[in-house]
Every structure is written in C-alpha cells, then in structure tokens.
Motif scaffolding. Sequence first.
Motif, PDB file in Angstrom:
ATOM      1  N   UNK A  11       0.836  -1.190   0.000  1.00  0.00           N
ATOM      2  CA  UNK A  11       0.000   0.000   0.000  1.00  0.00           C
ATOM      3  C   UNK A  11       0.872   1.241   0.000  1.00  0.00           C
ATOM      4  N   UNK A  37     -11.859  -0.696  -3.172  1.00  0.00           N
ATOM      5  CA  UNK A  37     -13.189  -0.327  -2.680  1.00  0.00           C
ATOM      6  C   UNK A  37     -13.255  -0.129  -1.172  1.00  0.00           C
ATOM      7  N   UNK A  38     -12.224  -0.576  -0.435  1.00  0.00           N
ATOM      8  CA  UNK A  38     -12.303  -0.225   0.988  1.00  0.00           C
ATOM      9  C   UNK A  38     -11.397   0.929   1.370  1.00  0.00           C
ATOM     10  N   UNK A  39     -10.717   1.516   0.426  1.00  0.00           N
ATOM     11  CA  UNK A  39      -9.963   2.746   0.679  1.00  0.00           C
ATOM     12  C   UNK A  39      -9.870   3.487  -0.655  1.00  0.00           C
ATOM     13  N   UNK A  40     -11.005   3.986  -1.117  1.00  0.00           N
ATOM     14  CA  UNK A  40     -11.110   4.536  -2.470  1.00  0.00           C
ATOM     15  C   UNK A  40     -10.729   6.007  -2.497  1.00  0.00           C
ATOM     16  N   UNK A  41      -9.692   6.328  -3.271  1.00  0.00           N
ATOM     17  CA  UNK A  41      -9.193   7.703  -3.275  1.00  0.00           C
ATOM     18  C   UNK A  41      -9.094   8.337  -4.658  1.00  0.00           C
ATOM     19  N   UNK A 138     -17.813   2.502  -2.391  1.00  0.00           N
ATOM     20  CA  UNK A 138     -17.420   2.534  -0.983  1.00  0.00           C
ATOM     21  C   UNK A 138     -17.999   1.282  -0.341  1.00  0.00           C
ATOM     22  N   UNK A 139     -17.122   0.371   0.017  1.00  0.00           N
ATOM     23  CA  UNK A 139     -17.562  -0.809   0.754  1.00  0.00           C
ATOM     24  C   UNK A 139     -17.839  -0.358   2.183  1.00  0.00           C
ATOM     25  N   UNK A 141     -17.704  -0.343   6.079  1.00  0.00           N
ATOM     26  CA  UNK A 141     -16.656  -0.864   6.955  1.00  0.00           C
ATOM     27  C   UNK A 141     -17.010  -2.254   7.478  1.00  0.00           C
ATOM     28  N   UNK A 142     -16.055  -3.165   7.413  1.00  0.00           N
ATOM     29  CA  UNK A 142     -16.268  -4.496   7.960  1.00  0.00           C
ATOM     30  C   UNK A 142     -16.898  -5.482   6.997  1.00  0.00           C
ATOM     31  N   UNK A 143     -17.306  -5.011   5.800  1.00  0.00           N
ATOM     32  CA  UNK A 143     -17.934  -5.915   4.830  1.00  0.00           C
ATOM     33  C   UNK A 143     -16.903  -6.904   4.270  1.00  0.00           C
ATOM     34  N   UNK A 144     -17.398  -8.064   3.840  1.00  0.00           N
ATOM     35  CA  UNK A 144     -16.431  -9.086   3.431  1.00  0.00           C
ATOM     36  C   UNK A 144     -16.570  -9.530   1.988  1.00  0.00           C
ATOM     37  N   UNK A 146     -15.391  -7.766  -0.864  1.00  0.00           N
ATOM     38  CA  UNK A 146     -14.743  -6.733  -1.666  1.00  0.00           C
ATOM     39  C   UNK A 146     -14.480  -7.199  -3.096  1.00  0.00           C
ATOM     40  N   UNK A 175      -2.077  -5.471  -1.770  1.00  0.00           N
ATOM     41  CA  UNK A 175      -2.115  -6.893  -1.428  1.00  0.00           C
ATOM     42  C   UNK A 175      -2.085  -7.765  -2.659  1.00  0.00           C
TER      43      UNK A 175
ATOM     44  N   UNK B  11      -3.000   2.144   2.838  1.00  0.00           N
ATOM     45  CA  UNK B  11      -1.722   1.450   2.924  1.00  0.00           C
ATOM     46  C   UNK B  11      -0.575   2.443   2.832  1.00  0.00           C
ATOM     47  N   UNK B  12       0.569   2.045   3.354  1.00  0.00           N
ATOM     48  CA  UNK B  12       1.761   2.872   3.200  1.00  0.00           C
ATOM     49  C   UNK B  12       1.831   4.077   4.124  1.00  0.00           C
ATOM     50  N   UNK B  40      -0.932 -10.776   3.108  1.00  0.00           N
ATOM     51  CA  UNK B  40      -0.763 -10.639   1.657  1.00  0.00           C
ATOM     52  C   UNK B  40       0.539  -9.909   1.345  1.00  0.00           C
ATOM     53  N   UNK B 186     -10.582  -1.621   5.254  1.00  0.00           N
ATOM     54  CA  UNK B 186     -11.593  -1.701   6.310  1.00  0.00           C
ATOM     55  C   UNK B 186     -12.535  -2.863   6.025  1.00  0.00           C
ATOM     56  N   UNK B 188     -12.881  -7.401   5.346  1.00  0.00           N
ATOM     57  CA  UNK B 188     -12.721  -8.548   6.238  1.00  0.00           C
ATOM     58  C   UNK B 188     -11.297  -8.813   6.749  1.00  0.00           C
ATOM     59  N   UNK B 191     -10.760  -6.407   9.596  1.00  0.00           N
ATOM     60  CA  UNK B 191     -11.649  -6.741  10.718  1.00  0.00           C
ATOM     61  C   UNK B 191     -11.082  -7.913  11.506  1.00  0.00           C
ATOM     62  N   UNK B 213      -9.451   7.480   4.374  1.00  0.00           N
ATOM     63  CA  UNK B 213      -9.467   6.035   4.609  1.00  0.00           C
ATOM     64  C   UNK B 213      -9.450   5.716   6.100  1.00  0.00           C
ATOM     65  N   UNK B 216     -12.859   5.783   7.940  1.00  0.00           N
ATOM     66  CA  UNK B 216     -13.653   4.569   7.742  1.00  0.00           C
ATOM     67  C   UNK B 216     -13.186   3.451   8.693  1.00  0.00           C
ATOM     68  N   UNK B 220     -15.097   1.667  11.964  1.00  0.00           N
ATOM     69  CA  UNK B 220     -15.221   0.211  12.074  1.00  0.00           C
ATOM     70  C   UNK B 220     -14.687  -0.274  13.426  1.00  0.00           C
TER      71      UNK B 220
END
Lengths: 300, 303
Positions: A11, A37-41, A138-139, A141-144, A146, A175, B11-12, B40, B186, B188, B191, B213, B216, B220
């Motif tokens: 990242x 989608x969980x950190x969309x910039x 935007x997912x 938070x905590x959704x699984x 992605x 990742x 990240x980063x 990962x 943010x 799975x 989490x 980010x 969010x 959570x």
Amino acid sequence: MYQIAVASGKGGAGKTSISAALASWLGNSAISCDCDVDAANTALAMEAVIQSSEIYYSGTAWEIQQSSCTGCGRCVPVCHFGAIHMQKTLAVIDEALCERCGNCVGVCPSAAFKPVQKTGGELFISKTANGSLLVHAELLPGEDTSGKLVRAVRQKAEELATDQQTFCIIDAPPGIGCPVIAALQGCNLAIVVIEAGQSGIRDAKRLFELLASMKRPHASIINKTGIDAGADAQARQLAGHFGSRILAELPYDKRFREATEQGIAWHTYTDSFVAEHSCSLCTAVIQIKGELDDKSHTDR
Amino acid sequence: MPTLAIASGKGGTGKTSLAVNLASYLAGEYRLLLADLDVEAPDCAPYFGSSADSQQAPRLLQEVYIPVPQADDSRCNGCGACSRACHFGALVAIENTVRINELLCKGCGHCVRVCPTGALQERPVSAGKVCALSPLPGQAPIELLYGLLNIGDIRTTAVIDAVKKKAAEATASAPGLTLRDCPPGASCPAVRAIHGADYCILVAEPTAFSLHDMEKTARMVLAMHIPAGIVVNKAGAGSGDVAALARKLRLPVLAELPWQLDIAEHGARAETALDVPEMIDFLFKLKKALQQMKLLGVGEGGL
C-alpha cells in the motif's frame, strides 16, 4: 476496451496517483475504475463529482431471532469459523467472524435463523475535473465481499463505456488477495508500481508471481527512487528478473504529492518536473500497448 | 498483557514502520510478541535480519489448511444438494459427479453436512503458512510471527486467524505484550486482524487520502467496541488536518512523528530508526500515553 490495471502489492506505493495521472492524460478516451473499494481515493485525486449512485447488495446473511431460539446450541459446533457462541440461553453470531456460509441455518430445529439482504456499500458514477467518467465504490466498513464489489465496479465501467472510451484505467487495491485478483482478472496490461524500498520490493515480487500465475502481461514503474540507491538497484533487478519493462522511474519528490493533493492532473501541473515525468510515463504506457498489440497480431 | 493492533485504512502510512520501531523500543522493558497479520504483504521480517545474507532463518510453524471437500463419484447420486448449499460457488453438481473449485472453498463444511450419501469427504488444502523468527543473541528480544498467503489464494482471513491462534498460544505459555501489524483497508482482513485486540493504534499521515481512509477504519474499530487512538506519521508532509478529524471522531492523538529523510532512508533499507532523536522522542511519548491508559505497566514488563 483496453484495460490497464495499476497495482503494487504494498500500500502507499503510488497506485492511485499514477493511475489518476494516466487517466487524466488520456482524457475522454479513458474511463476510470477505482477498485480499491475499501480505501477509495481516485475520486479525491481526480476531483470527481458524483453523478449517480446505486446500492450494492452483498448477499444474504443471517440473524438469530431471539424469540425463536431455544438455546439448544446445535449451531455452535457446526460453525467452522467459531462465529457463534451461547450467551446464557441464546445463540449469538459474531458478525466479524461470520463467513455467511449458512451451515448453521440447516441444523436449527426451531428455524430461528432469518435471512437478511445485506447492504454491502454503494457504487458511484462520477465525472472527473476533466470531464471523463469514473466508477468507484465505498464498501461499508467491515464488509467481506470486496472481490464481488470490484467485479461490480468493473462491470459498470464496461456498461458505461462508449466507442469513444478505448481505455479503462483500473486502480487496484493493495495486497495479492481476493479483491486484487478481481481487479487484475482479464486486464490487458498490469502496471506494477514498485516502491523503491525493501517492503515495496518484497510485495512487488509477490505481485509479479501472482501475475505470472494469472498469465497477465505487465510492465513496471519504479516509484520514490533516490532514497536508497541499493533499493533502487534491487527494484530494477526485480523488474528485470520477471521480464517486466521499466516504463518510468519517479524520484521521491514532494512536488508529486503536492500536485495530487491539489487534485491537479500531473501532466498539466505548473511545475515542469512533475509534468515532464508524467508525460514520459504516459507515452511509455502507450508505446508498450502498441508493442503488445503488434505482438498479439503476429502471434495470431 | 494486552494486545495492541496497529491499523490505518490507507496502505503505506507507516503501520509496519511503527510496529517494528515500537517493538524494538519496548523490547528492553517488556516481553514482546510481534504478529504480522498483513499476510498478503508481510514486511516485518526483513527488519529483523531475515534476508538472503543473514544466517537467521524463519521457521515454518504451520501450514494453514482449509478442509476442502473431495467427491467420491461412486457414491454421488447427483442430487445437487451440495451445490445448492455452497454459498461460495465452489461446487457444481453435474449428473453423478461434483466439480469442486478448491480455491473458492472456504472450508465451512456445509456441503459435507448436507450430502445424503456421504460422497463428500474433507481433505486439507493449503492456503498459506505461519512462520516464526526468533531473535539471535545480541538482538532485541522480540519474537516475530508472520503469515504468508499462498500466491493466487483468496483465503486471507484463514491465514490471519492461524497467526492469531499461534500468537495466543505463545503468549499463553510466556505472557507478554502482543503488537499486531494489521492489513490496510476496512474490509474482512482488517476486521479479522483487529478483532479481539484491547486497543487499536491508527496510523495517519496528514494527507486527504489517508484521512479519508482512516475515518472509515476508525468507525469500524469503534463499532467493534475497541478503544483507539491516533498517531500521526510524516507530520509536516501534507496539508491534511489530522487533529480536526481526531476531534470529530473523539479520538486522542497519542504522538506525532515528523517527516524526515533519515527515517525514510532507514525504512527503505528495512532498518529501525532508533538512532534518530525524533523517533526516540515520538516513541517515548507514545509509550507514556500507553502507560497512562494502563495498556502498558510501569516496571512490570515481565523482564
């Protein structure tokens, strides 16, 4: 549509800045997809304004209706994820651990599990500062799910693209897991952003291995060079080892960040240092696309 | 002893850098386990000399197996119950046989349970590894555990769970502080990595991307009822207002580390930066803040 995915493994390597620079340079011939989608910039980087949105449903989950639960505890041992425990005489699901496999539902003698449609997030169609389209999401938070949302974002971009849009620029998540695979699947070219440091190099190596297993063509950009000469050399070696052409090397310089922070397309930035690096990077991408096209024609 | 999760959203921003520097700084005073849950992209190990030219070799603690079904076609009656039961699309029943996509299987056991003829049996399939790296004599006494997701595998959370389990076993036999280096995002994996921690340290850099980010991830973490605080990394490199976001989220800012080229150089070489005075000041402030919240004992570190 020619799909270019920008990925990195680590990242913060510069995926969003570089994909936004490329998409801005391509202007209206590109549609952008922010698949992180969980950190969309990307919407921030391209000063995008939302035109429309839709709810993303992530699938079925279950809730235990307390009034129906007899507290028999049969659901607890069938859960392979340890997501159900007894709280006094009631079974309780820990959402953070639940994989939504539904195995528990079938063993309940009193039908206490109630299916619920889960809202997983929201999908947006936006217009960037230069008028091009951006699909992002935007997912919650905590959704699984992605990976599923990444596929939805890419599908929406394909639906929206007209004949004019010959490129799709995909900003991949960090990742090498589920959402990354979903972002890279079927892309015509993956651009690996190697951050010139030990972590960036290790993570890029794992990404190259993933790309090899997925048989995706790739090229590289080395970002943040000039901090450690040893790392710069190792990054070049790594790209060479995987036969990945180095399209550009971007020195570590705060002017890149400043341009991105102001939402200004790199190639139009007043500082020629940023603009020139950006233009040569984009030209190199178009050149390798041309060569890959020629090669695939010859192969046919 | 408590478990501290280090997370960020983007990240980063410096999660791994904080994890290894904080671990090294506290290691003189506290018994310490570092769990790298970014399976990962795990990057803690090189900071402790795990590289090609080092004699120190990581040990494989465990292969992470998923119980994946295997079909005995001679017993399959083609009813398709397994395929209907699978919520991950891993099984397709075609006439009297079942096609199984092992990569999509999460090992929930649903198909095996519903098969009326007992044609499905579970067999272990690897999704990744858990490795350990112990300190050499003369090195900071930090035990490192890290996970590695197999290339092409999507079962990140299974590997994270396995590392957490090993970390819990290790601290049960030798109590100590656990630091978790968590994955970005943010969803799975984040989490799972944060779940069960006593406190979450959120690493922010003063940029619009990072703050967007982190908000969010912070929400959570709070929804998981885990107390949290923010540390600012690369302070001065960016125009984002971390303090304003901290006020909005009602989270404390625990400490700030300025952006400096020498710290970045150490990071690029996978070295801790404990010879940089600003890093020591920062870690001292962070340690004091953690002690004030009773997350770290004073003079009772177990050493």
